[in-house]
Design an enzyme around this catalytic site. Structure first.
Site, PDB file in Angstrom:
ATOM      1  CG  HIS A 120      -0.430   0.089   2.476  1.00 26.98           C
ATOM      2  ND1 HIS A 120       0.075   1.301   2.946  1.00 26.98           N
ATOM      3  CD2 HIS A 120      -0.231  -0.989   3.513  1.00 26.98           C
ATOM      4  CE1 HIS A 120       0.226   1.035   4.383  1.00 26.98           C
ATOM      5  NE2 HIS A 120       0.256  -0.367   4.428  1.00 26.98           N
ATOM      6  CG  ASP A 179       2.815   0.379   7.616  1.00 26.57           C
ATOM      7  OD1 ASP A 179       2.271  -0.102   6.674  1.00 26.57           O
ATOM      8  OD2 ASP A 179       2.017   0.472   8.707  1.00 26.57           O
ATOM      9  CD  GLU A 188      -3.224  -1.457   5.519  1.00 28.43           C
ATOM     10  OE1 GLU A 188      -3.698  -2.206   6.119  1.00 28.43           O
ATOM     11  OE2 GLU A 188      -2.578  -0.320   5.884  1.00 28.43           O
ATOM     12  CD  GLU A 189      -1.224   2.206   7.621  1.00 27.80           C
ATOM     13  OE1 GLU A 189      -2.054   1.817   8.457  1.00 27.80           O
ATOM     14  OE2 GLU A 189       0.028   1.846   7.484  1.00 27.80           O
ATOM     15  CG  ASP A 247       1.274  -3.520   5.050  1.00 26.31           C
ATOM     16  OD1 ASP A 247       2.332  -2.797   5.291  1.00 26.31           O
ATOM     17  OD2 ASP A 247       0.296  -3.396   5.448  1.00 26.31           O
ATOM     18  CG  HIS A 282       1.019   2.937  12.462  1.00 30.96           C
ATOM     19  ND1 HIS A 282      -0.230   2.190  12.978  1.00 30.96           N
ATOM     20  CD2 HIS A 282       1.250   2.268  11.149  1.00 30.96           C
ATOM     21  CE1 HIS A 282      -0.461   1.251  12.033  1.00 30.96           C
ATOM     22  NE2 HIS A 282       0.271   1.291  10.769  1.00 30.96           N
TER      23      HIS A 282
HETATM   24 ZN   LIG Z   1       0.921  -1.250   6.320  1.00 26.70          ZN
END
Ligand SMILES: [Zn+2]
Length: 459
Positions: free
Chosen positions: A279, A291, A325-326, A353, A423
């Site tokens: 993603h 990520d 995606e998030e 991922d 994140h």
């Molecule tokens: Zn991810």
């Protein structure tokens, strides 16, 4: 050296029995013989260059983080299209997706009393904001949902902190996702969650929350492991702690975004498709290098390597960089919707991922026949120690399609600090090793190439 007669040789070998039982080394199966050379070339080509790392560095350095709805994400998408064309990929295009547009705005958290002082805070994605003046309230710390329920008479009007040490992502993430509604329904005015990740130098982790429909929506944010422990100690000492939380977070109208698609068309069965990808969106802190910029670049690199080596497999190999995606999953859903008629021709889907650290192999979900095939193919990766096949594979973006059509699903598996970094503001390129992303790309390329090339379809 004396010449050994046959009997002497047998006796000599009997003294040194092979350690076959405790060192499981599977012999490479016969059917893989035609793929040994292309696999070696893919691995060699990947390791001979730092192209994947350089491309990932460029992405993060130039466009920064890529939250859905941001101009950064859309500019990065346009760049990816141009770069895929420069690589010589075919059928390069975007597929439009409407995405939610959540913005963080300013945010702050402080101990208002007994002695005022600031804390580190990072709002949770999709959270509502506070009133402009912020919310000031007494802190209640709990270590579980059970403790929250036991304290339910004391929740009203308070800011609730879930101080739950990280064990696994699956176990701990529910406090981030569900905590806001669990506290809100009991009358809490805001929720804080101890960062969902291993302790990391006072680094907070954002991530999506999920409000329960029809229940009160309260502002929610992450605090660091260190600050959570400190607030716990203060409360345990009997100190009445007052916190003040300010968040400007809000939703804007849905925005235009897109999935990015590039292909190497199959030479014999172009309608049969092997899909790999990651993603392209990220949270709005760090540069989303782990990520999931890395997953996007490593899967894309797999196609670049095939192209570079003039390996055009029997079936089409397609890389997809999914959007959103998030905080919505709209890219994966849109792929499902837009390719519904074609899903029966999807031979395999792979999502990366989980980071592009030292690759160890793949997770696989599918039939036992398929698993045996994939285990065979993985023996080609023994030289880079990426030959493990674990019980389940998949990903958030391939999920809707995989479930719809029962498509064999893989995910790249790696050993690294994914949950420490993702994140967070620390998710930047310097945590990624050029050789490890190269090997991740090689592992994906070999697995994908053989599945797209072998005469019979993976079932
Ligand atoms: Zn991810």
């Amino acid at each position: 050296m004396p010449i050994l007669r046959p009997l002497a040789l047998v006796l000599l070998l009997a003294q040194f029995p092979p350690p076959a039982l405790d060192v499981p080394k599977r012999a490479a199966p016969e059917w893989l013989a035609p793929y040994r050379d292309p696999a070696a070339r893919l691995i060699g080509e990947a390791a001979a260059t730092d192209a994947a790392w350089q491309r990932l560095a460029y992405l993060g350095d130039t466009y920064g983080h890529r939250l859905s709805g941001s101009p950064n994400l859309e500019a990065a998408i346009r760049w990816a299209v141009e770069e895929m064309k420069r690589d010589g990929l075919e059928n390069v295009h975007t597929e439009a997706v409407k995405v939610p547009h959540w913005v963080r705005g300013r945010e702050s958290l402080e101990i208002a009393g007994p002695i005022p002082q600031p804390l580190v805070v990072l709002g949770l994605g999709n959270s509502v904001g506070t009133p402009a003046a912020g919310i000031e309230a007494e802190l209640l710390v709990v270590r579980s949902f059970e403790e929250l329920d036991a304290a339910k008479d004391r929740v009203k009007g308070r800011i609730v902190l879930f101080n739950v040490p990280f064990t696994t992502y699956g176990d701990t993430v529910r406090f981030r996702a569900l905590g806001p509604s669990r506290a809100g329904v009991l009358g809490a005015v805001a929720m804080l969650v101890r960062a969902v990740g291993p302790a990391g130098l006072r680094t907070p982790h954002t991530g999506a929350l999920s409000y329960v429909d029809g229940q009160p929506q309260i502002p929610a944010a992450a605090v660091t492991t260190e600050d959570a422990a400190r607030l716990q100690r203060m409360v345990d000492r009997g100190t009445t702690v007052r916190l003040k939380l300010l968040m400007e977070a809000r939703f804007l109208p849905d925005a235009d975004s897109a999935n990015v698609v590039g292909e190497i068309r199959g030479r014999e069965r172009p309608d049969e498709v092997v899909v790999i990808g990651g993603h392209f969106d990220s949270w709005d802190v760090g540069t989303g290098s782990t990520d999931d910029g890395g997953g996007c670049i490593a899967t894309w690199e797999a196609l670049r390597l095939m192209k570079k080596l003039n390996l055009r497999p029997r079936r089409t190999v397609r890389v997809v960089l999914w959007t959103n995606e998030e905080n919505g999953g709209r890219g994966g859903q849109a792929y499902h919707d837009q390719h519904l008629a074609e899903l029966a021709n999807h031979v395999m889907m792979l999502e990366s991922d989980g980071g592009v650290f030292r690759p160890t192999g793949f997770g696989f979900s599918g039939t036992e026949t398929g698993r045996a095939r994939v285990r065979d193919i993985a023996t080609l990766l023994a030289g880079i120690h990426a030959d493990g096949i674990s019980p389940s594979g998949g990903g958030a973006d391939i999920g809707p399609s995989v479930q719809q059509a029962g498509i064999p699903a893989l995910s790249l598996e790696v050993e690294g600090n994914y949950f420490l970094l993702h994140h967070t503001p620390a998710d930047t390129i310097d945590k990624i090793d050029p050789l490890e992303i190269a090997r991740s790309s090689a592992a994906i390329a070999v697995m994908t190439y053989v599945i797209a090339e072998m005469p019979e379809r993976l079932r």
